[in-house]
Design an enzyme around this catalytic site. Sequence first.
Site, PDB file in Angstrom:
ATOM      1  N   SER A   1      -0.465   2.204   5.059  1.00 38.13           N
ATOM      2  CA  SER A   1       0.189   2.080   3.756  1.00 38.13           C
ATOM      3  C   SER A   1      -0.015   3.269   2.759  1.00 38.13           C
ATOM      4  O   SER A   1       0.186   4.335   3.082  1.00 38.13           O
ATOM      5  CB  SER A   1      -0.243   0.753   3.206  1.00 38.13           C
ATOM      6  OG  SER A   1       0.549   0.421   2.232  1.00 38.13           O
ATOM      7  N   HIS A   2      -0.630   2.857   1.635  1.00 36.74           N
ATOM      8  CA  HIS A   2      -0.717   3.697   0.387  1.00 36.74           C
ATOM      9  C   HIS A   2      -1.928   4.743   0.905  1.00 36.74           C
ATOM     10  O   HIS A   2      -2.220   5.713  -0.155  1.00 36.74           O
ATOM     11  CB  HIS A   2      -0.711   3.109  -0.850  1.00 36.74           C
ATOM     12  CG  HIS A   2      -1.957   2.233  -0.942  1.00 36.74           C
ATOM     13  ND1 HIS A   2      -2.017   0.753  -0.034  1.00 36.74           N
ATOM     14  CD2 HIS A   2      -3.400   2.161  -1.331  1.00 36.74           C
ATOM     15  CE1 HIS A   2      -3.041   0.332  -0.135  1.00 36.74           C
ATOM     16  NE2 HIS A   2      -3.736   0.782  -0.881  1.00 36.74           N
TER      17      HIS A   2
ATOM     18  N   ASP B   1       5.672   3.634  -1.194  1.00 37.33           N
ATOM     19  CA  ASP B   1       4.347   4.327  -0.519  1.00 37.33           C
ATOM     20  C   ASP B   1       4.429   4.702   0.895  1.00 37.33           C
ATOM     21  O   ASP B   1       5.805   4.822   1.415  1.00 37.33           O
ATOM     22  CB  ASP B   1       3.428   3.026  -0.810  1.00 37.33           C
ATOM     23  CG  ASP B   1       3.710   1.985   0.035  1.00 37.33           C
ATOM     24  OD1 ASP B   1       4.770   1.737   0.681  1.00 37.33           O
ATOM     25  OD2 ASP B   1       2.676   1.127   0.454  1.00 37.33           O
TER      26      ASP B   1
ATOM     27  N   ASP C   1       4.140   3.500   3.934  1.00 36.62           N
ATOM     28  CA  ASP C   1       5.159   2.435   4.971  1.00 36.62           C
ATOM     29  C   ASP C   1       6.190   1.903   4.249  1.00 36.62           C
ATOM     30  O   ASP C   1       6.796   0.979   4.757  1.00 36.62           O
ATOM     31  CB  ASP C   1       3.925   1.604   5.386  1.00 36.62           C
ATOM     32  CG  ASP C   1       3.638   0.529   4.604  1.00 36.62           C
ATOM     33  OD1 ASP C   1       3.269   0.792   3.353  1.00 36.62           O
ATOM     34  OD2 ASP C   1       3.536  -0.438   4.835  1.00 36.62           O
TER      35      ASP C   1
ATOM     36  N   ASP D   1       6.616  -0.264   1.696  1.00 37.93           N
ATOM     37  CA  ASP D   1       6.861  -1.674   1.286  1.00 37.93           C
ATOM     38  C   ASP D   1       6.480  -1.939  -0.307  1.00 37.93           C
ATOM     39  O   ASP D   1       6.654  -2.914  -0.763  1.00 37.93           O
ATOM     40  CB  ASP D   1       5.977  -2.610   1.819  1.00 37.93           C
ATOM     41  CG  ASP D   1       4.368  -2.316   2.001  1.00 37.93           C
ATOM     42  OD1 ASP D   1       4.101  -1.061   1.373  1.00 37.93           O
ATOM     43  OD2 ASP D   1       3.652  -2.914   2.589  1.00 37.93           O
ATOM     44  N   ARG D   2       5.943  -0.601  -0.963  1.00 41.67           N
ATOM     45  CA  ARG D   2       5.659  -0.899  -2.340  1.00 41.67           C
ATOM     46  C   ARG D   2       6.992  -0.114  -3.069  1.00 41.67           C
ATOM     47  O   ARG D   2       7.535   0.804  -2.744  1.00 41.67           O
ATOM     48  CB  ARG D   2       4.487  -0.181  -2.712  1.00 41.67           C
ATOM     49  CG  ARG D   2       3.247  -0.749  -2.064  1.00 41.67           C
ATOM     50  CD  ARG D   2       1.959  -0.089  -2.626  1.00 41.67           C
ATOM     51  NE  ARG D   2       0.875  -0.842  -1.953  1.00 41.67           N
ATOM     52  CZ  ARG D   2      -0.290  -1.027  -2.423  1.00 41.67           C
ATOM     53  NH1 ARG D   2      -0.821  -0.463  -3.602  1.00 41.67           N
ATOM     54  NH2 ARG D   2      -1.307  -1.571  -1.965  1.00 41.67           N
TER      55      ARG D   2
ATOM     56  N   LYS E   1       6.930  -7.006   1.945  1.00 45.33           N
ATOM     57  CA  LYS E   1       7.433  -6.731   0.581  1.00 45.33           C
ATOM     58  C   LYS E   1       8.253  -5.599   1.059  1.00 45.33           C
ATOM     59  O   LYS E   1       8.166  -4.722   1.866  1.00 45.33           O
ATOM     60  CB  LYS E   1       6.134  -6.294  -0.536  1.00 45.33           C
ATOM     61  CG  LYS E   1       5.176  -5.336   0.192  1.00 45.33           C
ATOM     62  CD  LYS E   1       4.053  -5.319  -0.932  1.00 45.33           C
ATOM     63  CE  LYS E   1       3.029  -4.307  -0.558  1.00 45.33           C
ATOM     64  NZ  LYS E   1       1.601  -4.721   0.366  1.00 45.33           N
TER      65      LYS E   1
ATOM     66  N   ARG F   1     -11.842  -4.139  -7.932  1.00 39.88           N
ATOM     67  CA  ARG F   1     -10.452  -4.126  -8.774  1.00 39.88           C
ATOM     68  C   ARG F   1     -10.743  -5.135  -9.908  1.00 39.88           C
ATOM     69  O   ARG F   1     -11.216  -6.268  -9.583  1.00 39.88           O
ATOM     70  CB  ARG F   1      -9.389  -4.608  -7.947  1.00 39.88           C
ATOM     71  CG  ARG F   1      -9.012  -3.763  -6.652  1.00 39.88           C
ATOM     72  CD  ARG F   1      -7.552  -3.912  -6.280  1.00 39.88           C
ATOM     73  NE  ARG F   1      -7.251  -3.483  -4.920  1.00 39.88           N
ATOM     74  CZ  ARG F   1      -7.539  -2.111  -4.694  1.00 39.88           C
ATOM     75  NH1 ARG F   1      -7.229  -1.117  -5.499  1.00 39.88           N
ATOM     76  NH2 ARG F   1      -7.049  -1.838  -3.473  1.00 39.88           N
TER      77      ARG F   1
HETATM   78  C1  VG1 Z   1      -3.821  -4.115  -1.860  1.00 42.59           C
HETATM   79  C2  VG1 Z   1      -3.102  -4.803  -2.817  1.00 42.59           C
HETATM   80  C3  VG1 Z   1      -2.508  -6.020  -2.360  1.00 42.59           C
HETATM   81  C4  VG1 Z   1      -1.626  -5.579  -1.277  1.00 42.59           C
HETATM   82  C5  VG1 Z   1      -2.277  -4.710  -0.125  1.00 42.59           C
HETATM   83  C6  VG1 Z   1      -1.509  -4.260   0.992  1.00 42.59           C
HETATM   84  O1  VG1 Z   1      -4.914  -4.750  -1.062  1.00 42.59           O
HETATM   85  O2  VG1 Z   1      -4.152  -5.058  -3.888  1.00 42.59           O
HETATM   86  O3  VG1 Z   1      -1.810  -6.428  -3.257  1.00 42.59           O
HETATM   87  O4  VG1 Z   1      -1.012  -6.730  -0.425  1.00 42.59           O
HETATM   88  O5  VG1 Z   1      -3.114  -3.603  -0.900  1.00 42.59           O
HETATM   89  O6  VG1 Z   1      -0.314  -3.369   0.515  1.00 42.59           O
HETATM   90  P1  VG1 Z   1      -6.357  -4.824  -1.701  1.00 42.59           P
HETATM   91  O7  VG1 Z   1      -7.169  -5.656  -0.738  1.00 42.59           O
HETATM   92  O8  VG1 Z   1      -6.945  -3.511  -1.347  1.00 42.59           O
HETATM   93  O9  VG1 Z   1      -6.309  -5.070  -3.122  1.00 42.59           O
HETATM   94  V1  VG1 Z   1       0.177  -1.975   1.336  1.00 42.59           V
HETATM   95  O10 VG1 Z   1       1.395  -1.576   0.702  1.00 42.59           O
HETATM   96  O11 VG1 Z   1      -1.355  -1.268   1.041  1.00 42.59           O
HETATM   97  O12 VG1 Z   1       0.261  -2.713   2.986  1.00 42.59           O
HETATM   98 CO    CO Z   2       2.577  -0.351   1.820  1.00 44.83          CO
END
Ligand code: VG1
Ligand code: CO
Length: 544
Positions: free
Chosen positions: A113-114, A278, A280, A282-283, A377, A497
């Site tokens: 992801s990000h 982001d 992948d 989804d953000r 998302k 966080r």
């Molecule tokens: C983070 C975000 C959460 C989101 C997750 C996956 O998780 O806070 O809201 O669903 O990333 O997003 P964490 O456990 O690091 O707080 V993605 O776009 O990274 O798949």
């Molecule tokens: Co993502």
Amino acid sequence: MPIETRKTTPYSDQKPGTSGLRKKVKVFLQKNYLENFVQSVFDTLGDTAGKTLVLGGDGRYLNRQAIQTIVKMSAANGVGRLLIGQGGLLSTPAASCVIRKHKALGGFVLSASHNPGGPEEDFGIKYNVTNGGPAPESFTDAVFARSRVIDQYRIVRADDIDIDKIGETRLGDMTVQIIDPVSDYAQLMEHLFDFSLIESGLKSGAITLSYDAMHAVTGPYAKRILEERLGAAIGSVMNGIPLEDFGGGHPDPNLTHARELADLMFGARSPTLGAASDGDGDRNMIMGSQFFVTPSDSLAVLAANAHLLPGYKDGLRGVARSMPTSQAVDRVAHAMGIECYETPTGWKFFGNLLDARKITLCGEESFGTSSDHVREKDGLWAVLFWLNLIAVRKQSVAEIVREHWRRFGRDYYSRHDYEGMPAEIGDSIISRLRAQLPGLVGKTFGPYQVSVADDFSYHDPVDGSVSEKQGIRIIFENGARIVFRLSGTGTDGATLRIYIERYERDPAEHNQDPQEALKDLIELAESLSEVKTRTGMSGPTVIT
Ligand code: VG1
Ligand code: CO
């Protein structure tokens, strides 16, 4: 085609986090690391004979190589048909869309992801189930349990397949279809939004747009949909070519990492809408000219306006937000007389509510919003939603949000991340906070009196499952909140966080900087957690 059963030894650390298994590339490159996890998924799935699976990823380093391994393991595990995005690409929401549309059993999405990509950075894999959404905890727990005892995996001995050419081939008894990663998804979007209205806005120049794909997977999607189909000016999509290392940046759409876009939007010649996605896809980050929309506000605005858009003209069944997301959407739900559910962080918790048709829209404070059209998302969906909304209301982003605040009040909101602390320190901060909880209720800190102090636990109203320890909540009499939790997606030590929010009804008070408006709560959060003294950090590494 020879199927080999190869011996392996288990790893102890393959527990999926908030969204799949994420580790440094170096960890994934250990002998059989990927194979063990993939076989654990197959062993958990049981009979996959003749079934269809979907496969694709965000294009980061290791994506193409991992795809070849999974293809060969799928053939050896009896999969009937594999749908793979051309070039190995599928955004997370597109994978969800393809699983649903082609009635697949599920799919593998390769992404961290990000998180940044490249040989020194992160890789990830998650399994999505038949509804197109992330596997629920019951499934990921079973995969983890399996991964701890696994002693063999199955793979066919074969040459790599060509994943760049659209069309159909066979590998043993399995059909492999290389599909256009964009078309199913683009069709779905066309069905939800008023494309001709958006098109006329963009073509006439009434609406201008800058979309930052951050060198990640949405580049091809955004170019096809925004520029080619909807007529946004060529160049509206920035950083549109997916790169294995995302150009060296964090593909994380926020004001810190999407700096280029933020500078543009706060600059002199800013377009009507600025957006970013982001790694992948989804953000989403949404900005207007000289204006940043917090994700929690974005969710609330979308909920309040959904009925204006073709895909949602019949209104919303209900909404949901993750626990740390601000209560802005709750106010909208209340005014509309619909239910608002509060789930733990992570998209997998929305799946049951969506499948049971209890909700239509849902979102998280972490730049994630979506609806019942998929089970993930969806970044570009949110951008199209805003484009459609601007076209219908003929107002700027800032006007739409300010009007929303006047009607519902403003929920000042901020998240402070303290990244990269040693895991033991992260754990100790949380356990110390947890120990303080019973004594906090009734206590007063300046104007704030604690009314609830707990560790959030979620009782899924659909399947009755319970998920505990989902975040420390300190809720005050006036509705203000401080939430603490540890990230479940990071790969370097621990990330704490801290989520802070406060409600302001008075329109005369709606123009403050959130960091100022929340100052006393931020200080209280720091002193309750002792985050600075315990980590030696002088402040958060990222503020959103
Ligand atoms: C983070 C975000 C959460 C989101 C997750 C996956 O998780 O806070 O809201 O669903 O990333 O997003 P964490 O456990 O690091 O707080 V993605 O776009 O990274 O798949
Ligand atoms: Co993502």
